[in-house]
Structure formats: C-alpha cells, structure tokens
Design a protein around this motif. Sequence first.
Motif, PDB file in Angstrom:
ATOM      1  N   UNK A   1       3.103  -4.047   4.833  1.00  0.00           N
ATOM      2  CA  UNK A   1       2.655  -4.581   3.543  1.00  0.00           C
ATOM      3  C   UNK A   1       2.220  -3.460   2.603  1.00  0.00           C
ATOM      4  N   UNK A   2       1.505  -2.473   3.136  1.00  0.00           N
ATOM      5  CA  UNK A   2       1.058  -1.336   2.320  1.00  0.00           C
ATOM      6  C   UNK A   2       2.261  -0.579   1.768  1.00  0.00           C
ATOM      7  N   UNK A   3       3.242  -0.318   2.619  1.00  0.00           N
ATOM      8  CA  UNK A   3       4.443   0.401   2.177  1.00  0.00           C
ATOM      9  C   UNK A   3       5.221  -0.419   1.149  1.00  0.00           C
ATOM     10  N   UNK A   4       5.353  -1.718   1.379  1.00  0.00           N
ATOM     11  CA  UNK A   4       6.069  -2.580   0.435  1.00  0.00           C
ATOM     12  C   UNK A   4       5.388  -2.589  -0.935  1.00  0.00           C
ATOM     13  N   UNK A   5       4.057  -2.480  -0.931  1.00  0.00           N
ATOM     14  CA  UNK A   5       3.312  -2.541  -2.191  1.00  0.00           C
ATOM     15  C   UNK A   5       3.538  -1.321  -3.079  1.00  0.00           C
ATOM     16  N   UNK A   6       4.010  -0.213  -2.502  1.00  0.00           N
ATOM     17  CA  UNK A   6       4.201   0.999  -3.309  1.00  0.00           C
ATOM     18  C   UNK A   6       5.629   1.532  -3.216  1.00  0.00           C
ATOM     19  N   UNK A   7       6.558   0.685  -2.842  1.00  0.00           N
ATOM     20  CA  UNK A   7       7.940   1.127  -2.624  1.00  0.00           C
ATOM     21  C   UNK A   7       8.593   1.744  -3.855  1.00  0.00           C
ATOM     22  N   UNK A   8       8.113   1.410  -5.041  1.00  0.00           N
ATOM     23  CA  UNK A   8       8.705   1.934  -6.272  1.00  0.00           C
ATOM     24  C   UNK A   8       7.953   3.137  -6.835  1.00  0.00           C
ATOM     25  N   UNK A   9       7.012   3.688  -6.058  1.00  0.00           N
ATOM     26  CA  UNK A   9       6.204   4.821  -6.512  1.00  0.00           C
ATOM     27  C   UNK A   9       6.261   5.945  -5.464  1.00  0.00           C
ATOM     28  N   UNK A  10       7.286   6.814  -5.542  1.00  0.00           N
ATOM     29  CA  UNK A  10       7.457   7.864  -4.538  1.00  0.00           C
ATOM     30  C   UNK A  10       6.234   8.764  -4.354  1.00  0.00           C
ATOM     31  N   UNK A  11       5.526   9.071  -5.431  1.00  0.00           N
ATOM     32  CA  UNK A  11       4.336   9.932  -5.316  1.00  0.00           C
ATOM     33  C   UNK A  11       3.242   9.226  -4.524  1.00  0.00           C
ATOM     34  N   UNK A  12       3.072   7.931  -4.741  1.00  0.00           N
ATOM     35  CA  UNK A  12       2.065   7.163  -4.006  1.00  0.00           C
ATOM     36  C   UNK A  12       2.428   7.081  -2.527  1.00  0.00           C
ATOM     37  N   UNK A  13       3.712   6.941  -2.235  1.00  0.00           N
ATOM     38  CA  UNK A  13       4.151   6.880  -0.836  1.00  0.00           C
ATOM     39  C   UNK A  13       3.847   8.202  -0.139  1.00  0.00           C
ATOM     40  N   UNK A  14       4.142   9.335  -0.784  1.00  0.00           N
ATOM     41  CA  UNK A  14       3.837  10.641  -0.197  1.00  0.00           C
ATOM     42  C   UNK A  14       2.328  10.818   0.010  1.00  0.00           C
ATOM     43  N   UNK A  15       1.538  10.425  -0.992  1.00  0.00           N
ATOM     44  CA  UNK A  15       0.079  10.541  -0.869  1.00  0.00           C
ATOM     45  C   UNK A  15      -0.422   9.683   0.286  1.00  0.00           C
ATOM     46  N   UNK A  16       0.119   8.476   0.415  1.00  0.00           N
ATOM     47  CA  UNK A  16      -0.259   7.620   1.529  1.00  0.00           C
ATOM     48  C   UNK A  16       0.210   8.230   2.849  1.00  0.00           C
ATOM     49  N   UNK A  17       1.390   8.859   2.855  1.00  0.00           N
ATOM     50  CA  UNK A  17       1.880   9.517   4.061  1.00  0.00           C
ATOM     51  C   UNK A  17       0.914  10.583   4.542  1.00  0.00           C
ATOM     52  N   UNK A  18       0.343  11.335   3.606  1.00  0.00           N
ATOM     53  CA  UNK A  18      -0.654  12.353   3.954  1.00  0.00           C
ATOM     54  C   UNK A  18      -1.903  11.680   4.511  1.00  0.00           C
ATOM     55  N   UNK A  19      -2.414  10.685   3.795  1.00  0.00           N
ATOM     56  CA  UNK A  19      -3.642   9.991   4.204  1.00  0.00           C
ATOM     57  C   UNK A  19      -3.481   9.325   5.580  1.00  0.00           C
ATOM     58  N   UNK A  20      -2.416   8.556   5.735  1.00  0.00           N
ATOM     59  CA  UNK A  20      -2.178   7.838   6.990  1.00  0.00           C
ATOM     60  C   UNK A  20      -1.916   8.817   8.133  1.00  0.00           C
ATOM     61  N   UNK A  21      -1.106   9.854   7.859  1.00  0.00           N
ATOM     62  CA  UNK A  21      -0.812  10.847   8.887  1.00  0.00           C
ATOM     63  C   UNK A  21      -2.058  11.581   9.351  1.00  0.00           C
TER      64      UNK A  21
END
Length: 174
Positions: A43-63
């Motif tokens: 759900x979190x990934x689906x919510x930002x699927x159109x924002x590549x920068x947000x996905x990368x930032x979340x990738x850092x946070x989640x990782x």
Amino acid sequence: VSECRAFGINCPIIPGLMCINAYPGFKRMAKFCKTRVPKTLEDKMDSMKDDPAAVKAFGVEFGAEVCQGLMDFGVDVLHFYTLNLEKVVYGITDALKITHNLIEESNENDAKSMVAVGSAWARVGDKVTSIYGQGIVKEIRGNSEAVIEMQSWELAGGQRPTAFLQKGAYEKVF
C-alpha cells in the motif's frame, strides 16, 4: 539460522538485501521472485508509485530500518544487491552512520541508459560480444535496442561498422 545449525550448516549466513529503488522494479522483482509483500508495504509503495524521488527516499528509510533491525539482532555483515544503482545503498549506510554523506557523491545519471543483458547490465561504453564479434555500446534505445560499434573488423578508411542489436543478441564482456 538455528534451523541451519540444527542441520549442521555452520558457515556464516549473510542476509542479502535488495533495496527499493523504483516502483516498477519493486513490482517486477516481487513478481519475478514470487515474493509475498506485506500489505502495508504494498500500500505504501502504491501510494507513491508516480513519485520516483519519494520512492527512493522511502527505499532509504525502509532499508535503514530493516538493516538496523538485523544489526540489533546480532547480524554483523550485510550484503546489498545494488543492480548498479548505488544511491539508496549509500543513503542506507549514511543513515546507519556507517558512512557520511556518501549519498551526495552518488551519480545515477546513466541509470536510464542501462538495459538488462542476460544476468548483467550493459551501459553505454561497455564491451559486448555477439555473433558479429566484440564491440562497444554507443547507445541504448527505449526499445532495448543497442547501437554497437563493432571492434572486430574495420572498413575502408578505419571506419568501424555499427550493429543495431536487440537485447538477447549480445552479452556483456567482463
């Protein structure tokens, strides 16, 4: 780990971590690996699927959160599958205080010019081989076609022939 030890497997067990870099890659790898993704993460990934920068930032946070949990558990070695995209890994190691501002040195400008070739990535400038011999990738087109300057033979005046090959018709030379 305890189950491995019970079977007599006593070698080090190192967790391999594939970071979240982009929404399409996340979906593709989850499907390819037949991975069950927790609903909250999906759900979190689906919510930002159109924002590549947000996905990368979340990738850092989640990782960083996952890695810190592993380290708190006693894991002392982490193995990252970068797929030649280091920015999120650098962000994770910065967040864990293993490195300092390494993410600022990251440059993934060539990420769009990469195309999967077998089990490796070919980028502009890489040496590849095909049935026509070896050559250098000069361009990767949107349809995964590579423009390759052939090095195996030479035309009149020292010119090199150019091959236009589809993914699968060439392999990266290591």
